[in-house]
Design a protein around this motif. Structure first.
Motif, mmCIF file in Angstrom:
data_model
loop_
_atom_site.group_PDB
_atom_site.id
_atom_site.type_symbol
_atom_site.label_atom_id
_atom_site.label_comp_id
_atom_site.label_asym_id
_atom_site.label_seq_id
_atom_site.Cartn_x
_atom_site.Cartn_y
_atom_site.Cartn_z
ATOM 1 N N THR A 111 0.816 -1.225 0.000
ATOM 2 C CA THR A 111 0.000 0.000 0.000
ATOM 3 C C THR A 111 0.852 1.278 0.000
ATOM 4 O OG1 THR A 111 -0.128 0.157 2.397
ATOM 5 C CG2 THR A 111 -1.868 -1.107 1.297
ATOM 6 N N ALA A 137 -0.212 4.733 -1.678
ATOM 7 C CA ALA A 137 -1.605 4.687 -2.164
ATOM 8 C C ALA A 137 -2.268 6.062 -2.037
ATOM 9 C CB ALA A 137 -2.402 3.649 -1.376
ATOM 10 N N ALA A 183 -6.210 4.488 -7.170
ATOM 11 C CA ALA A 183 -5.364 4.133 -6.017
ATOM 12 C C ALA A 183 -5.512 2.647 -5.686
ATOM 13 C CB ALA A 183 -5.737 4.999 -4.818
ATOM 14 N N SER A 185 -3.133 0.785 -7.637
ATOM 15 C CA SER A 185 -1.734 0.956 -7.206
ATOM 16 C C SER A 185 -1.363 0.032 -6.046
ATOM 17 C CB SER A 185 -1.464 2.420 -6.827
ATOM 18 O OG SER A 185 -1.902 2.677 -5.504
ATOM 19 N N VAL A 186 -2.320 -0.361 -5.210
ATOM 20 C CA VAL A 186 -1.968 -1.216 -4.057
ATOM 21 C C VAL A 186 -1.797 -2.683 -4.470
ATOM 22 C CG1 VAL A 186 -3.168 0.319 -2.435
ATOM 23 C CG2 VAL A 186 -4.346 -1.734 -3.236
#
Ligand code: ATP
Length: 312
Positions: free
Chosen positions: A254, A257, A288, A291-292
């Motif tokens: 994360t 994030a 987001a 992205s994690v």
């Protein structure tokens, strides 16, 4: 000369992450062998700028790096991501900001951050950038550089009717109250909201309350991000706080994030200025959330081409 107009300008930090993975964290005075080393690009300002650029925003970064290998490398990283580097200063007086990170097998870490050149970005440099600031659509600032420089950048933007996003990270307890008044969108995570309000922010209901408290301090809107629960959005002209949920995913890493969320938000504010803030937040949640699902910070940030067309 006509100034080039940018969608998004970020006045903020660049950090080189020097990451060593080792079986355990060394004790004082001890030397141990690790099994993996890598260099990553980080710093909240740069992360947010790069996420906005990868979605298609015309971006410029205003920052300071050292006249050293890491500084040169970082400038190349901006160029590789299509970020304008004409306002990136290089100094001999300090090294490029760096974070030395050791991660053990349990995933715990020990980190030393040296902000270095980031702290040397000052008011004189901002004045030189004023013509570009006055033509940009969105200005984004955080607190990894001198807070006075961030505040001045936000003021300059506001005076020129440029939309502002302020991310009070890393949070400081004695935040200058003017930061609230110069923020069109004040966007933070749960722990920052807790530190700033002094109240627990552990669920949506508490985030609504903290958001209302932050809103009272003078910002146009407040967004508090809540990890897999998405975020809450509060607007000065509306009495009801709104929870904007997201599809929770299993996170691989994360880190960054929140920066991906803010970079995406800046992109949407620049490209779709009339879109309701809740819709921008819903789309930023999705960016987001992607992205994690990959390792690293900027390495995990999606490009427009990787995202569903409904997000554009
Ligand atoms: P970090 O400090 O790790 O960079 P943060 O604490 O600043 O992150 P978070 O609130 O944890 O920020 O996450 C930011 C946004 O990322 C969330 O609002 C959400 O949109 C998305 N996100 C984070 N974790 C998940 C998850 N497990 N599933 C889906 N979306 C997520």
């Amino acid at each position: 000369m006509t100034e080039e107009a940018f969608d998004v300008m970020v006045v903020g930090s660049c950090m080189t992450d020097l990451v060593s993975q080792a079986p355990r964290l060394p004790k004082a005075g001890e030397t141990i062998h690790g099994h993996k080393f890598f260099i990553g690009f980080g710093g909240k300002g740069a992360n947010q700028c790069i996420q906005a650029a990868r979605l298609g925003a015309k971006t410029a970064m205003v920052c300071k790096v050292g006249k050293d290998f890491f500084g040169d490398n970082y400038i190349q990283n901006f160029k590789d991501n299509g970020v304008h580097t004409g306002f990136v200063g290089q100094t001999f007086s300090s090294a490029t900001g760096a974070a030395s990170i050791i991660v053990n097998n349990a995933g715990e870490n020990a980190i030393v951050i040296v902000a270095g050149a980031n702290m040397l970005l000052d008011s004189e440099e901002l004045q030189k950038v004023l013509p570009a600031i006055s033509h940009t659509k969105v200005m984004v600032c955080q607190l990894e550089i001198s807070p006075q420089t961030s505040l001045q950048a936000l003021r300059m933007a506001q005076e020129n009717r440029v939309k502002t996003i302020f991310n009070p990270a890393p949070a400081i307890p004695d935040l200058d109250p003017d930061f609230y008044r110069v923020s069109d969108v004040f966007c933070c995570n749960e722990s920052e909201a807790e530190l700033l309000t002094g109240s627990s922010v552990a669920n949506v209901e508490e985030a609504h309350q903290a958001g209302q408290e932050l809103l009272k301090r003078g910002c146009g809107s407040v967004i508090i991000t809540l990890g897999p629960q998405g975020c809450v959005v509060l607007k000065a002209q509306e009495s009801t706080p709104r929870h904007v949920p997201t599809a929770a995913v299993t996170a691989v890493d994360t880190t960054g994030a929140g920066d991906s969320f803010i970079g995406a938000l800046a992109f949407y504010m620049a490209h779709y200025p009339t879109m309701p803030l809740e819709e921008m937040a819903r789309r930023s949640n999705q960016v987001a959330g992607i992205s994690v699902q990959a390792a690293g910070t900027q390495t995990s940030y999606p490009y427009k081409k990787d995202l569903p067309p409904e997000l554009f």
